[in-house]
Design a protein around this motif. Structure first.
Motif, PDB file in Angstrom:
ATOM      1  N   THR A  66       0.830  -1.204   0.000  1.00  0.00           N
ATOM      2  CA  THR A  66       0.000   0.000   0.000  1.00  0.00           C
ATOM      3  C   THR A  66       0.860   1.247   0.000  1.00  0.00           C
ATOM      4  O   THR A  66       0.663   2.170  -0.804  1.00  0.00           O
ATOM      5  CB  THR A  66      -0.922   0.013   1.225  1.00  0.00           C
ATOM      6  N   TRP A  67       1.839   1.284   0.900  1.00  0.00           N
ATOM      7  CA  TRP A  67       2.720   2.441   0.987  1.00  0.00           C
ATOM      8  C   TRP A  67       3.512   2.635  -0.314  1.00  0.00           C
ATOM      9  O   TRP A  67       3.658   3.758  -0.803  1.00  0.00           O
ATOM     10  CB  TRP A  67       3.693   2.280   2.157  1.00  0.00           C
ATOM     11  N   GLY A  68       4.001   1.531  -0.882  1.00  0.00           N
ATOM     12  CA  GLY A  68       4.819   1.633  -2.077  1.00  0.00           C
ATOM     13  C   GLY A  68       4.074   2.238  -3.256  1.00  0.00           C
ATOM     14  O   GLY A  68       4.559   3.187  -3.894  1.00  0.00           O
ATOM     15  N   PHE A 172      -2.202   9.299 -14.702  1.00  0.00           N
ATOM     16  CA  PHE A 172      -1.306   8.210 -14.326  1.00  0.00           C
ATOM     17  C   PHE A 172      -1.317   8.009 -12.810  1.00  0.00           C
ATOM     18  O   PHE A 172      -1.360   6.879 -12.307  1.00  0.00           O
ATOM     19  CB  PHE A 172       0.106   8.534 -14.824  1.00  0.00           C
ATOM     20  N   GLY A 173      -1.282   9.117 -12.068  1.00  0.00           N
ATOM     21  CA  GLY A 173      -1.293   9.031 -10.616  1.00  0.00           C
ATOM     22  C   GLY A 173      -2.560   8.403 -10.066  1.00  0.00           C
ATOM     23  O   GLY A 173      -2.538   7.679  -9.063  1.00  0.00           O
ATOM     24  N   LEU A 174      -3.701   8.655 -10.722  1.00  0.00           N
ATOM     25  CA  LEU A 174      -4.962   8.067 -10.282  1.00  0.00           C
ATOM     26  C   LEU A 174      -4.939   6.544 -10.388  1.00  0.00           C
ATOM     27  O   LEU A 174      -5.435   5.836  -9.504  1.00  0.00           O
ATOM     28  CB  LEU A 174      -6.118   8.630 -11.116  1.00  0.00           C
ATOM     29  N   VAL A 175      -4.361   6.031 -11.456  1.00  0.00           N
ATOM     30  CA  VAL A 175      -4.277   4.574 -11.626  1.00  0.00           C
ATOM     31  C   VAL A 175      -3.343   3.972 -10.579  1.00  0.00           C
ATOM     32  O   VAL A 175      -3.640   2.924  -9.991  1.00  0.00           O
ATOM     33  CB  VAL A 175      -3.793   4.229 -13.043  1.00  0.00           C
ATOM     34  N   LEU A 176      -2.220   4.634 -10.314  1.00  0.00           N
ATOM     35  CA  LEU A 176      -1.311   4.155  -9.270  1.00  0.00           C
ATOM     36  C   LEU A 176      -1.993   4.182  -7.905  1.00  0.00           C
ATOM     37  O   LEU A 176      -1.789   3.277  -7.077  1.00  0.00           O
ATOM     38  CB  LEU A 176      -0.047   5.015  -9.251  1.00  0.00           C
ATOM     39  N   SER A 177      -2.821   5.200  -7.667  1.00  0.00           N
ATOM     40  CA  SER A 177      -3.578   5.259  -6.410  1.00  0.00           C
ATOM     41  C   SER A 177      -4.542   4.096  -6.305  1.00  0.00           C
ATOM     42  O   SER A 177      -4.724   3.508  -5.225  1.00  0.00           O
ATOM     43  CB  SER A 177      -4.350   6.583  -6.319  1.00  0.00           C
ATOM     44  N   LYS A 178      -5.186   3.767  -7.408  1.00  0.00           N
ATOM     45  CA  LYS A 178      -6.118   2.640  -7.420  1.00  0.00           C
ATOM     46  C   LYS A 178      -5.410   1.343  -7.057  1.00  0.00           C
ATOM     47  O   LYS A 178      -5.936   0.514  -6.312  1.00  0.00           O
ATOM     48  CB  LYS A 178      -6.765   2.521  -8.797  1.00  0.00           C
ATOM     49  N   MET A 179      -4.195   1.176  -7.565  1.00  0.00           N
ATOM     50  CA  MET A 179      -3.417  -0.017  -7.230  1.00  0.00           C
ATOM     51  C   MET A 179      -3.069  -0.043  -5.750  1.00  0.00           C
ATOM     52  O   MET A 179      -3.114  -1.095  -5.098  1.00  0.00           O
ATOM     53  CB  MET A 179      -2.157  -0.056  -8.091  1.00  0.00           C
ATOM     54  N   GLY A 180      -2.733   1.126  -5.196  1.00  0.00           N
ATOM     55  CA  GLY A 180      -2.451   1.198  -3.763  1.00  0.00           C
ATOM     56  C   GLY A 180      -3.671   0.887  -2.928  1.00  0.00           C
ATOM     57  O   GLY A 180      -3.587   0.185  -1.904  1.00  0.00           O
ATOM     58  N   LEU A 181      -4.846   1.392  -3.344  1.00  0.00           N
ATOM     59  CA  LEU A 181      -6.085   1.122  -2.613  1.00  0.00           C
ATOM     60  C   LEU A 181      -6.449  -0.353  -2.670  1.00  0.00           C
ATOM     61  O   LEU A 181      -7.013  -0.898  -1.707  1.00  0.00           O
ATOM     62  CB  LEU A 181      -7.213   1.976  -3.189  1.00  0.00           C
ATOM     63  N   GLN A 182      -6.142  -1.011  -3.774  1.00  0.00           N
ATOM     64  CA  GLN A 182      -6.400  -2.446  -3.865  1.00  0.00           C
ATOM     65  C   GLN A 182      -5.571  -3.207  -2.843  1.00  0.00           C
ATOM     66  O   GLN A 182      -6.058  -4.148  -2.201  1.00  0.00           O
ATOM     67  CB  GLN A 182      -6.103  -2.943  -5.286  1.00  0.00           C
ATOM     68  N   HIS A 183      -4.315  -2.806  -2.671  1.00  0.00           N
ATOM     69  CA  HIS A 183      -3.466  -3.419  -1.651  1.00  0.00           C
ATOM     70  C   HIS A 183      -4.001  -3.124  -0.247  1.00  0.00           C
ATOM     71  O   HIS A 183      -3.970  -3.999   0.632  1.00  0.00           O
ATOM     72  CB  HIS A 183      -2.029  -2.901  -1.783  1.00  0.00           C
ATOM     73  N   TYR A 184      -4.466  -1.902  -0.038  1.00  0.00           N
ATOM     74  CA  TYR A 184      -5.003  -1.513   1.274  1.00  0.00           C
ATOM     75  C   TYR A 184      -6.232  -2.362   1.607  1.00  0.00           C
ATOM     76  O   TYR A 184      -6.369  -2.893   2.722  1.00  0.00           O
ATOM     77  CB  TYR A 184      -5.384  -0.033   1.261  1.00  0.00           C
ATOM     78  N   ASP A 185      -7.138  -2.515   0.637  1.00  0.00           N
ATOM     79  CA  ASP A 185      -8.335  -3.336   0.859  1.00  0.00           C
ATOM     80  C   ASP A 185      -7.961  -4.783   1.159  1.00  0.00           C
ATOM     81  O   ASP A 185      -8.582  -5.427   2.026  1.00  0.00           O
ATOM     82  CB  ASP A 185      -9.242  -3.279  -0.379  1.00  0.00           C
ATOM     83  N   ALA A 186      -6.952  -5.296   0.450  1.00  0.00           N
ATOM     84  CA  ALA A 186      -6.512  -6.672   0.693  1.00  0.00           C
ATOM     85  C   ALA A 186      -5.930  -6.830   2.097  1.00  0.00           C
ATOM     86  O   ALA A 186      -6.163  -7.842   2.774  1.00  0.00           O
ATOM     87  CB  ALA A 186      -5.479  -7.078  -0.361  1.00  0.00           C
TER      88      ALA A 186
END
Length: 298
Positions: A66-68, A172-186
């Motif tokens: 998530t942090w990464g 681009f940043g929005l997509v990277l944020s989405k990836m981080g949120l997916q990790h956070y939810d997991a």
């Protein structure tokens, strides 16, 4: 009944107000001091919010993934994107600067296709074409010089570059944020914490689904502040002196504050505030660009 639409309208109006205040503030104190102070204010508000809704002043239960991803999103969306946006405001103004932000939608669609495998429907491709056409209509004009025929940019090339980069980085940043949120939810799911749960010790008990976006934004703000401060020290002569001078500029500081909280009262337009003439061609171009963005959500 129309809560979603009203929220969307409020956000759009807030971004408009933010753009106006940011243009004034960045022109008075420079883009790096402006962004450094604005990120400091933003981080203070976010940390306070996390303390209220999560019970701790940091992103609770966020794992390394998530942090990464969110730190990377902050570098792209905040450090590079916001710097380019403020530079764009300085060279071409907030009116045209915000027009180029419509590039964020097609950029997000393309990046999502590459990184997340998201499908792009034909209407999304049409949206890209329409968006780019609207921008081109707004910034191109025919030459009146008999020796030079054809179209040319009516805006400084440097301003166009920075504004375009701002829109691209935003998407681009929005997509990277989405990836981080997916990790956070997991990470939360692994701890058996549901989206409807409330964080223990929270002074303002809100569902996890509402709190997590604040936590994600906080992580992005950490790297945003660090990036802007480091850039100010490395690439700006007498960075600390400029920062001290900026803090003493009361008008600029009010602009920073207003842009940070998305100024809720919007009673003036760019044309009135900056005495700029808005041509019919520019209005049509802006409308076409917005229509192009809307096609991504059909």
């Amino acid at each position: 009944m129309f809560l979603g639409e009203l929220i969307s309208l409020f956000v759009a109006l807030s971004w408009t107000a933010t753009a106006l205040f940011a243009e004034v503030g960045s022109k008075r104190m420079g883009s790096l001091p402006f962004n450094t102070i604005r990120m400091t204010m933003s981080l203070c508000f976010l940390v306070l919010t996390l303390w209220l809704v999560m019970g701790v002043p940091y992103p609770r239960y966020a794992d390394g993934g998530t942090w990464g991803w969110l730190l990377l999103s902050g570098v792209v969306g905040y450090v590079i994107g916001d710097y380019c946006l403020m530079q764009g405001y300085i060279h071409i103004g907030s009116r045209f600067g915000q027009l180029f932000m419509t590039l964020s939608a097609p950029t997000a669609a393309l990046t999502g296709r590459i990184l997340l495998g998201e499908q792009m429907r034909p209407i999304a491709i049409l949206g890209m074409v329409v968006t780019l056409s609207g921008i081109a209509l707004s910034i191109l004009s025919k030459s009146d010089d008999s020796e030079h025929h054809g179209l040319h940019f009516k805006l400084p090339a440097k301003g166009i570059f920075f504004a375009a980069m701002a829109g691209i980085c935003q998407g681009f940043g929005l997509v990277l944020s989405k990836m981080g949120l997916q990790h956070y939810d997991a990470a939360l799911t692994a701890l058996n914490i549901s989206q409807d749960a409330v964080f223990e010790g929270a002074l303002l008990p809100l569902p996890v689904s509402i709190c997590v976006p604040f936590a994600a934004t906080t992580i992005r703000a950490y790297i945003g502040l660090a990036g802007f401060f480091l850039s100010l020290m490395l690439f700006s002569k007498d960075g600390l002196a400029k920062l001290r001078s900026a803090v003493r500029d009361r008008k600029a500081m009010w602009c920073v504050f207003a842009s940070t909280i998305f100024g809720p009262f919007i009673g003036v337009t760019a044309a009135i505030l900056f005495h700029q003439k808005v041509t019919v061609r520019e209005v049509i171009g802006a409308v076409i660009s917005v229509v192009g963005v809307c096609l991504f959500f059909v």
